[in-house]
Design a protein around this motif. Structure first.
Motif, PDB file in Angstrom:
ATOM      1  N   TRP A 161      30.923 -39.139   0.757  1.00 47.01           N
ATOM      2  CA  TRP A 161      30.969 -37.808   0.141  1.00 47.01           C
ATOM      3  C   TRP A 161      32.053 -36.988   0.837  1.00 47.01           C
ATOM      4  O   TRP A 161      32.058 -36.847   2.063  1.00 47.01           O
ATOM      5  N   LEU A 162      32.972 -36.451   0.038  1.00 46.21           N
ATOM      6  CA  LEU A 162      34.061 -35.641   0.571  1.00 46.21           C
ATOM      7  C   LEU A 162      33.552 -34.234   0.888  1.00 46.21           C
ATOM      8  O   LEU A 162      32.531 -33.790   0.354  1.00 46.21           O
ATOM      9  N   PRO A 163      34.242 -33.512   1.769  1.00 47.62           N
ATOM     10  CA  PRO A 163      33.786 -32.166   2.136  1.00 47.62           C
ATOM     11  C   PRO A 163      33.667 -31.258   0.907  1.00 47.62           C
ATOM     12  O   PRO A 163      34.572 -31.210   0.069  1.00 47.62           O
ATOM     13  N   HIS A 164      32.540 -30.538   0.826  1.00 46.26           N
ATOM     14  CA  HIS A 164      32.292 -29.706  -0.353  1.00 46.26           C
ATOM     15  C   HIS A 164      33.127 -28.435  -0.358  1.00 46.26           C
ATOM     16  O   HIS A 164      33.251 -27.783  -1.397  1.00 46.26           O
ATOM     17  N   ASP A 165      33.718 -28.083   0.800  1.00 50.24           N
ATOM     18  CA  ASP A 165      34.422 -26.809   0.912  1.00 50.24           C
ATOM     19  C   ASP A 165      35.814 -26.955   1.515  1.00 50.24           C
ATOM     20  O   ASP A 165      36.351 -26.004   2.068  1.00 50.24           O
ATOM     21  N   GLU A 166      36.397 -28.157   1.405  1.00 50.67           N
ATOM     22  CA  GLU A 166      37.714 -28.406   1.979  1.00 50.67           C
ATOM     23  C   GLU A 166      38.511 -29.303   1.038  1.00 50.67           C
ATOM     24  O   GLU A 166      38.167 -30.467   0.849  1.00 50.67           O
ATOM     25  N   THR A 167      39.557 -28.769   0.429  1.00 50.35           N
ATOM     26  CA  THR A 167      40.403 -29.558  -0.451  1.00 50.35           C
ATOM     27  C   THR A 167      40.834 -30.832   0.278  1.00 50.35           C
ATOM     28  O   THR A 167      41.273 -30.790   1.424  1.00 50.35           O
ATOM     29  N   THR A 168      40.677 -31.979  -0.407  1.00 55.04           N
ATOM     30  CA  THR A 168      40.877 -33.272   0.245  1.00 55.04           C
ATOM     31  C   THR A 168      41.688 -34.189  -0.648  1.00 55.04           C
ATOM     32  O   THR A 168      41.230 -34.597  -1.720  1.00 55.04           O
ATOM     33  N   GLU A 169      42.886 -34.505  -0.213  1.00 55.12           N
ATOM     34  CA  GLU A 169      43.725 -35.463  -0.924  1.00 55.12           C
ATOM     35  C   GLU A 169      43.486 -36.855  -0.359  1.00 55.12           C
ATOM     36  O   GLU A 169      43.553 -37.060   0.861  1.00 55.12           O
ATOM     37  N   LEU A 170      43.173 -37.801  -1.232  1.00 51.39           N
ATOM     38  CA  LEU A 170      42.926 -39.181  -0.819  1.00 51.39           C
ATOM     39  C   LEU A 170      44.246 -39.924  -0.759  1.00 51.39           C
ATOM     40  O   LEU A 170      44.973 -40.015  -1.757  1.00 51.39           O
ATOM     41  N   VAL A 171      44.566 -40.489   0.426  1.00 47.68           N
ATOM     42  CA  VAL A 171      45.852 -41.144   0.642  1.00 47.68           C
ATOM     43  C   VAL A 171      45.722 -42.654   0.638  1.00 47.68           C
ATOM     44  O   VAL A 171      46.534 -43.365   0.039  1.00 47.68           O
ATOM     45  N   ALA A 172      44.704 -43.184   1.316  1.00 54.14           N
ATOM     46  CA  ALA A 172      44.557 -44.640   1.410  1.00 54.14           C
ATOM     47  C   ALA A 172      43.111 -44.989   1.723  1.00 54.14           C
ATOM     48  O   ALA A 172      42.382 -44.214   2.348  1.00 54.14           O
ATOM     49  N   LEU A 173      42.725 -46.192   1.279  1.00 50.37           N
ATOM     50  CA  LEU A 173      41.387 -46.721   1.525  1.00 50.37           C
ATOM     51  C   LEU A 173      41.536 -48.155   2.027  1.00 50.37           C
ATOM     52  O   LEU A 173      42.273 -48.949   1.441  1.00 50.37           O
ATOM     53  N   ARG A 174      40.824 -48.466   3.114  1.00 48.02           N
ATOM     54  CA  ARG A 174      40.864 -49.813   3.679  1.00 48.02           C
ATOM     55  C   ARG A 174      39.445 -50.261   4.025  1.00 48.02           C
ATOM     56  O   ARG A 174      38.587 -49.442   4.354  1.00 48.02           O
ATOM     57  N   ALA A 175      39.206 -51.578   3.951  1.00 48.19           N
ATOM     58  CA  ALA A 175      37.908 -52.147   4.319  1.00 48.19           C
ATOM     59  C   ALA A 175      38.132 -53.562   4.835  1.00 48.19           C
ATOM     60  O   ALA A 175      39.162 -54.184   4.552  1.00 48.19           O
ATOM     61  N   ASP A 176      37.145 -54.071   5.574  1.00 50.30           N
ATOM     62  CA  ASP A 176      37.296 -55.427   6.101  1.00 50.30           C
ATOM     63  C   ASP A 176      36.644 -56.483   5.218  1.00 50.30           C
ATOM     64  O   ASP A 176      36.402 -57.610   5.653  1.00 50.30           O
ATOM     65  N   ALA A 177      36.368 -56.126   3.974  1.00 46.98           N
ATOM     66  CA  ALA A 177      35.862 -57.059   2.958  1.00 46.98           C
ATOM     67  C   ALA A 177      36.202 -56.479   1.595  1.00 46.98           C
ATOM     68  O   ALA A 177      36.489 -55.282   1.470  1.00 46.98           O
ATOM     69  N   PRO A 178      36.205 -57.307   0.548  1.00 46.74           N
ATOM     70  CA  PRO A 178      36.524 -56.784  -0.782  1.00 46.74           C
ATOM     71  C   PRO A 178      35.586 -55.652  -1.203  1.00 46.74           C
ATOM     72  O   PRO A 178      34.428 -55.579  -0.780  1.00 46.74           O
ATOM     73  N   VAL A 179      36.114 -54.784  -2.063  1.00 41.64           N
ATOM     74  CA  VAL A 179      35.398 -53.598  -2.534  1.00 41.64           C
ATOM     75  C   VAL A 179      35.406 -53.586  -4.052  1.00 41.64           C
ATOM     76  O   VAL A 179      36.430 -53.876  -4.682  1.00 41.64           O
ATOM     77  N   ALA A 180      34.259 -53.236  -4.640  1.00 40.59           N
ATOM     78  CA  ALA A 180      34.152 -53.057  -6.088  1.00 40.59           C
ATOM     79  C   ALA A 180      33.531 -51.684  -6.354  1.00 40.59           C
ATOM     80  O   ALA A 180      32.790 -51.158  -5.518  1.00 40.59           O
ATOM     81  N   PRO A 181      33.820 -51.094  -7.510  1.00 43.88           N
ATOM     82  CA  PRO A 181      33.172 -49.820  -7.828  1.00 43.88           C
ATOM     83  C   PRO A 181      31.690 -50.009  -8.107  1.00 43.88           C
ATOM     84  O   PRO A 181      31.264 -51.056  -8.600  1.00 43.88           O
ATOM     85  N   LEU A 182      30.896 -48.987  -7.795  1.00 41.13           N
ATOM     86  CA  LEU A 182      29.489 -49.015  -8.186  1.00 41.13           C
ATOM     87  C   LEU A 182      29.398 -49.016  -9.711  1.00 41.13           C
ATOM     88  O   LEU A 182      30.149 -48.294 -10.387  1.00 41.13           O
ATOM     89  N   PRO A 183      28.511 -49.803 -10.285  1.00 41.32           N
ATOM     90  CA  PRO A 183      28.362 -49.806 -11.751  1.00 41.32           C
ATOM     91  C   PRO A 183      27.930 -48.431 -12.251  1.00 41.32           C
ATOM     92  O   PRO A 183      27.137 -47.740 -11.614  1.00 41.32           O
ATOM     93  N   ARG A 184      28.482 -48.051 -13.372  1.00 38.02           N
ATOM     94  CA  ARG A 184      28.084 -46.788 -13.994  1.00 38.02           C
ATOM     95  C   ARG A 184      26.866 -47.021 -14.893  1.00 38.02           C
ATOM     96  O   ARG A 184      26.597 -48.128 -15.332  1.00 38.02           O
ATOM     97  N   GLY A 185      26.156 -45.954 -15.167  1.00 37.71           N
ATOM     98  CA  GLY A 185      25.051 -46.008 -16.110  1.00 37.71           C
ATOM     99  C   GLY A 185      23.720 -46.382 -15.519  1.00 37.71           C
ATOM    100  O   GLY A 185      22.723 -46.480 -16.237  1.00 37.71           O
TER     101      GLY A 185
END
Length: 377
Positions: A139-163
């Motif tokens: 969860w990004l800060p609720h009161d601080e403008t936040t630009e996302l620059v890069a995301l890294r992980a030590d294993a593959p990542v998939a989006p959470l399913p919608r619905g």
């Protein structure tokens, strides 16, 4: 570490993602809406990602996010703490962090001026995560403008399913955005969403819950299973309109939402308790005495005698919203009303007073969220 492209499917709670020269900036109003009003306050708060989070399914034990935060500095006020990022793993809070540096927005509340100073990205790292496939939200800060620059992980990542969960779309003032809440999952809408098991889209806009038509159209066009609007405090403290205009504007706002959500459950929430404006109209102004003491506070400048001429107070707003909902309910069985004082009332104020005379503190946010989970849904 694997570099993960920040695909829109990985971001929840935003209305629009803007590609910038350095990354991706989440917005809570679309570009066409932002273009319709040159308001520095609105531009600031809609880019503050209340309710926005990265939503991943992964076996990673370490995740890093590079961001460019925008810190706010108010002239004459104490320094604000860095915005907080919350890590939620399989629905439970698992960590917190901050990102230093970034841009700085200099704000003079006396003159209404804004000055943006550039800055560099910082890195947020969470490690020691369980070595299994899990659902992860950052969860990004609720009161601080936040630009996302890069995301890294030590294993593959998939989006959470919608619905998998119903979507709750909520609009309100800075109280709904989370002013004076300590963390992004501690704002009252986030607390309520977790308890109710729904997916939050938070259109709480500090100082800007003003029945703007572009906000109503944004809500009309945003898919949702549940919709709520919390109306009143900003209209009073901005002294924006009189009762005659307020009534018509509320009808028009609800009419527009209904164009896109004709049978969706729609809840109208009136203002929570705030002694400052219960019987005294706006406008509100900075309390210079409080500023001299090193704290932010507000005072009401209106005259209670002006209510007879149509000026709004919180009591006037509650009475009129209850009347409007009762009238519309004759032909709209999916519309109902909740008195905001059931979320935070006079007895709550005695126990948990408003630290700046307008906004609830972190404990009051939790209480409001718990009550909304029970009453609102």
């Amino acid at each position: 570490m694997i570099t993960v492209p920040i695909h829109p499917d990985l971001v929840r709670g935003a209305i629009e993602l803007e590609e910038t020269a350095t990354g991706i900036l989440p917005h809570r109003l679309p570009a066409w809406a932002r273009a319709q009003l040159a308001d520095g306050q609105l531009a600031m708060v809609e880019s503050q990602p209340a309710g926005v989070r990265l939503a991943l399914r992964t076996a990673a034990t370490a995740i890093e996010v590079d961001t460019i935060p925008t810190k706010r500095v108010y002239a004459g006020a104490p320094t604000r703490p860095d915005g907080v990022y919350d890590l939620v793993v399989d629905g439970e809070l698992a960590g917190r962090g901050t990102v230093a540096g970034g841009r700085t927005l200099m704000i003079d509340l006396g003159t209404g001026s804004f000055e943006l100073r550039t800055g560099e990205p910082g890195t947020l790292r969470f490690d020691g995560l369980p070595a299994r496939v899990k659902d992860v939200e950052i969860w990004l800060p609720h009161d601080e403008t936040t630009e996302l620059v890069a995301l890294r992980a030590d294993a593959p990542v998939a989006p959470l399913p919608r619905g998998e969960r119903r979507v709750w779309l909520h609009h309100g003032s800075s109280i709904s955005q989370g002013s004076n809440a300590a963390t992004p999952t501690g704002t009252w809408p986030a607390v309520a969403a977790r308890l109710a098991g729904v997916e939050l889209v938070n259109l709480g806009l500090g100082g800007s819950a003003l029945l703007d038509p572009f906000t109503a159209r944004t809500m009309r066009d945003t898919p949702a299973d549940l919709v709520s609007v919390k109306i009143g405090i900003n209209l009073v403290n901005a002294d924006l309109m009189r009762l005659r205009a307020f009534t018509a504007a509320v009808h028009g706002f609800l009419d527009t939402i209904r164009e896109g959500h004709p049978t969706t459950p729609l809840l109208v929430v009136s203002p929570t308790y705030c002694p400052l404006h219960e019987d005294t109209p706006g406008p509100a102004a900075i309390d210079t005495t409080a500023m001299a003491e090193g704290r932010l506070g507000f005072r009401a400048l209106g005259d209670p005698a002006e209510v007879a001429a149509g000026k709004l107070t919180l009591r006037v707003v509650r009475d009129e919203l209850a009347r409007i909902v009762a009238q519309r309910s004759d032909t709209d069985p999916h519309l109902r009303y909740l008195d905001g004082q059931e979320l935070y009332g006079a007895a709550d104020y005695d126990e948990l007073p408003l630290p700046d005379d307008l906004h609830p503190d972190a404990a009051a946010h939790r209480r409001m969220g718990e009550r909304f989970a029970e009453l609102g849904f």
